[in-house]
Scaffold this motif. Structure first.
Motif, PDB file in Angstrom:
ATOM      1  N   ASN A  69     -12.182   1.107   8.284  1.00 42.52           N
ATOM      2  CA  ASN A  69     -10.788   1.434   8.576  1.00 42.52           C
ATOM      3  C   ASN A  69     -10.010   1.779   7.316  1.00 42.52           C
ATOM      4  N   ILE A  70      -9.284   2.900   7.358  1.00 42.08           N
ATOM      5  CA  ILE A  70      -8.427   3.318   6.251  1.00 42.08           C
ATOM      6  C   ILE A  70      -7.009   2.833   6.544  1.00 42.08           C
ATOM      7  N   VAL A  71      -6.467   2.024   5.661  1.00 30.23           N
ATOM      8  CA  VAL A  71      -5.110   1.493   5.833  1.00 30.23           C
ATOM      9  C   VAL A  71      -4.143   2.334   5.013  1.00 30.23           C
ATOM     10  N   THR A  72      -3.097   2.815   5.656  1.00 31.33           N
ATOM     11  CA  THR A  72      -2.054   3.587   4.987  1.00 31.33           C
ATOM     12  C   THR A  72      -0.923   2.655   4.549  1.00 31.33           C
ATOM     13  N   SER A  73      -0.430   2.843   3.351  1.00 28.85           N
ATOM     14  CA  SER A  73       0.666   2.040   2.787  1.00 28.85           C
ATOM     15  C   SER A  73       0.364   0.541   2.814  1.00 28.85           C
ATOM     16  N   PRO A  74      -0.755   0.118   2.211  1.00 26.25           N
ATOM     17  CA  PRO A  74      -1.052  -1.323   2.173  1.00 26.25           C
ATOM     18  C   PRO A  74       0.023  -2.078   1.400  1.00 26.25           C
ATOM     19  N   LYS A  75       0.301  -3.284   1.830  1.00 25.79           N
ATOM     20  CA  LYS A  75       1.366  -4.079   1.215  1.00 25.79           C
ATOM     21  C   LYS A  75       0.968  -4.547  -0.174  1.00 25.79           C
ATOM     22  N   ILE A  76       1.903  -4.398  -1.115  1.00 25.58           N
ATOM     23  CA  ILE A  76       1.773  -4.971  -2.454  1.00 25.58           C
ATOM     24  C   ILE A  76       2.757  -6.129  -2.536  1.00 25.58           C
ATOM     25  N   CYS A  77       2.247  -7.341  -2.665  1.00 27.72           N
ATOM     26  CA  CYS A  77       3.102  -8.523  -2.631  1.00 27.72           C
ATOM     27  C   CYS A  77       3.969  -8.620  -3.874  1.00 27.72           C
ATOM     28  N   GLY A  78       5.180  -9.099  -3.694  1.00 32.08           N
ATOM     29  CA  GLY A  78       6.098  -9.268  -4.814  1.00 32.08           C
ATOM     30  C   GLY A  78       5.865 -10.572  -5.556  1.00 32.08           C
ATOM     31  N   PHE A  79       6.669 -10.779  -6.592  1.00 35.06           N
ATOM     32  CA  PHE A  79       6.539 -11.992  -7.419  1.00 35.06           C
ATOM     33  C   PHE A  79       7.858 -12.199  -8.153  1.00 35.06           C
ATOM     34  N   GLU A  80       8.530 -13.311  -7.827  1.00 33.97           N
ATOM     35  CA  GLU A  80       9.836 -13.627  -8.403  1.00 33.97           C
ATOM     36  C   GLU A  80      10.790 -12.439  -8.258  1.00 33.97           C
ATOM     37  N   TRP A  81      11.210 -11.798  -9.377  1.00 39.77           N
ATOM     38  CA  TRP A  81      12.175 -10.692  -9.260  1.00 39.77           C
ATOM     39  C   TRP A  81      11.510  -9.352  -8.969  1.00 39.77           C
ATOM     40  N   ILE A  82      10.188  -9.355  -8.805  1.00 37.64           N
ATOM     41  CA  ILE A  82       9.473  -8.140  -8.420  1.00 37.64           C
ATOM     42  C   ILE A  82       9.375  -8.112  -6.893  1.00 37.64           C
ATOM     43  N   SER A  83       9.907  -7.079  -6.289  1.00 39.39           N
ATOM     44  CA  SER A  83       9.945  -7.004  -4.825  1.00 39.39           C
ATOM     45  C   SER A  83       8.587  -6.625  -4.251  1.00 39.39           C
ATOM     46  N   ASN A  84       8.451  -6.787  -2.943  1.00 44.74           N
ATOM     47  CA  ASN A  84       7.273  -6.253  -2.264  1.00 44.74           C
ATOM     48  C   ASN A  84       7.273  -4.735  -2.388  1.00 44.74           C
ATOM     49  N   GLY A  85       6.098  -4.154  -2.337  1.00 42.99           N
ATOM     50  CA  GLY A  85       5.968  -2.703  -2.374  1.00 42.99           C
ATOM     51  C   GLY A  85       4.812  -2.269  -1.499  1.00 42.99           C
ATOM     52  N   VAL A  86       4.444  -1.022  -1.605  1.00 43.19           N
ATOM     53  CA  VAL A  86       3.295  -0.516  -0.866  1.00 43.19           C
ATOM     54  C   VAL A  86       2.453   0.365  -1.783  1.00 43.19           C
ATOM     55  N   GLY A  87       1.148   0.340  -1.551  1.00 46.56           N
ATOM     56  CA  GLY A  87       0.255   1.251  -2.234  1.00 46.56           C
ATOM     57  C   GLY A  87       0.089   2.511  -1.411  1.00 46.56           C
ATOM     58  N   ASP A  88      -0.885   3.322  -1.774  1.00 44.38           N
ATOM     59  CA  ASP A  88      -1.136   4.560  -1.038  1.00 44.38           C
ATOM     60  C   ASP A  88      -2.082   4.309   0.142  1.00 44.38           C
ATOM     61  N   PHE A  89      -3.295   3.847  -0.180  1.00 45.28           N
ATOM     62  CA  PHE A  89      -4.282   3.570   0.863  1.00 45.28           C
ATOM     63  C   PHE A  89      -5.146   2.392   0.430  1.00 45.28           C
ATOM     64  N   SER A  90      -5.808   1.789   1.409  1.00 43.65           N
ATOM     65  CA  SER A  90      -6.813   0.776   1.084  1.00 43.65           C
ATOM     66  C   SER A  90      -7.920   0.818   2.121  1.00 43.65           C
ATOM     67  N   VAL A  91      -9.083   0.366   1.695  1.00 42.68           N
ATOM     68  CA  VAL A  91     -10.239   0.191   2.582  1.00 42.68           C
ATOM     69  C   VAL A  91     -10.819  -1.173   2.254  1.00 42.68           C
ATOM     70  N   GLY A  92     -10.678  -2.130   3.164  1.00 44.97           N
ATOM     71  CA  GLY A  92     -11.116  -3.483   2.868  1.00 44.97           C
ATOM     72  C   GLY A  92     -10.352  -4.025   1.671  1.00 44.97           C
ATOM     73  N   SER A  93     -11.090  -4.471   0.646  1.00 41.17           N
ATOM     74  CA  SER A  93     -10.452  -5.013  -0.562  1.00 41.17           C
ATOM     75  C   SER A  93     -10.383  -3.978  -1.681  1.00 41.17           C
ATOM     76  N   THR A  94     -10.531  -2.694  -1.325  1.00 43.01           N
ATOM     77  CA  THR A  94     -10.427  -1.607  -2.294  1.00 43.01           C
ATOM     78  C   THR A  94      -9.072  -0.928  -2.173  1.00 43.01           C
ATOM     79  N   LEU A  95      -8.344  -0.852  -3.274  1.00 42.64           N
ATOM     80  CA  LEU A  95      -7.030  -0.209  -3.302  1.00 42.64           C
ATOM     81  C   LEU A  95      -7.178   1.192  -3.874  1.00 42.64           C
ATOM     82  N   ILE A  96      -6.608   2.179  -3.178  1.00 41.91           N
ATOM     83  CA  ILE A  96      -6.759   3.588  -3.550  1.00 41.91           C
ATOM     84  C   ILE A  96      -5.387   4.182  -3.846  1.00 41.91           C
ATOM     85  N   GLU A  97      -5.220   4.709  -5.054  1.00 42.88           N
ATOM     86  CA  GLU A  97      -3.976   5.369  -5.422  1.00 42.88           C
ATOM     87  C   GLU A  97      -4.242   6.852  -5.668  1.00 42.88           C
TER      88      GLU A  97
END
Length: 247
Positions: free
Chosen positions: A127-155
């Motif tokens: 499964n190809i996931v579109t806009s996978p969630k990028i978790c935030g940290f303290e003053w860094i907000s949540n974001g999204v990546g481009d794509f992911s497949v399993g535990s592989t992040l694709i930009e």
């Protein structure tokens, strides 16, 4: 709050502290491991000379069209253009493109097709996931990546050159945020990263553990995370002082 992409690309010094060995020589070495997909044709440089619209906007439209294709939605270029403008406006002064020419539409469709083909080959049926969630940290907000497949992040990057240090920094920050979240919230940690250029039909794939070892000079992931906490805390203090001073 700052989004993860801004932290990686626009806040001076943060990544230099975290990844001190991500220097031009290492970037060149990583880029030499670039691969290509069979059956995917690069966009011709002579075609790019014939465009009137900003190239970044064209490729943003192509990206949106690829998402449209992956979701099995009917083709609608106008919707893709509007989405591209919204996305570009987050980081740049985006303007509505004038009437797209045939060559520009051709570039959009070819780039989109290249991206979809490349993702399908990278996914190997998963499964190809579109806009996978990028978790935030303290003053860094949540974001999204481009794509992911399993535990592989694709930009996805559609530049006319090789991948830059900023491109690697962006994925490294995304990994670091996933690692922090995995420890604190038991969420997924990105294990592999891919930088993909459907314009040139190039991609670089790497294991995050190996890349972290290279860019830090051998520091452990725990050590990198603790340094990250320290840097984030120090920057947070600076933000508070600046906010108070500007009040």
């Amino acid at each position: 709050m700052r989004d993860p992409r801004t932290v990686a690309r626009d806040i001076p010094g943060v990544c230099d502290i975290l990844f001190p060995r991500l220097l031009p020589g290492l970037v060149a070495l990583l880029n030499r491991k670039s691969q290509s997909f069979g059956g995917v044709n690069p966009i011709r440089s002579q075609d790019m000379l014939c465009i009137n619209t900003n190239a970044a906007m064209l490729f943003e439209v192509a990206f949106a069209k690829a998402e449209q294709t992956l979701s099995q939605s009917p083709e609608n270029i106008e919707n893709c253009i509007q989405l591209a403008i919204e996305r570009q406006s987050k980081y740049f002064d985006a303007s509505t493109p004038s009437q797209l020419t045939e060559i520009e539409l051709s570039i959009i469709r070819k780039t989109s097709d290249n991206l979809v083909k490349s993702l399908n080959m990278l996914s190997d049926g998963c499964n190809i996931v579109t806009s996978p969630k990028i978790c935030g940290f303290e003053w860094i907000s949540n974001g999204v990546g481009d794509f992911s497949v399993g535990s592989t992040l694709i930009e996805v990057k559609c530049t006319s050159k090789g991948f830059s240090s900023n491109d690697y920094r962006q994925l490294l920050i995304y990994w670091l945020l996933s690692y922090a979240s995995a420890i604190e919230k038991n969420t997924i940690e990105w294990k592999r990263g891919v930088l993909l250029n459907p314009r040139l039909n190039h991609f670089v794939e790497f294991d995050f553990d190996e890349l972290i070892h290279l860019v830090t000079g051998g520091a452990s992931k725990v050590e990198v995370l603790e340094l990250f906490r320290s840097v984030v805390s120090e920057y947070s203090s600076k933000l508070s002082i600046d906010s108070f001073g500007n009040y």
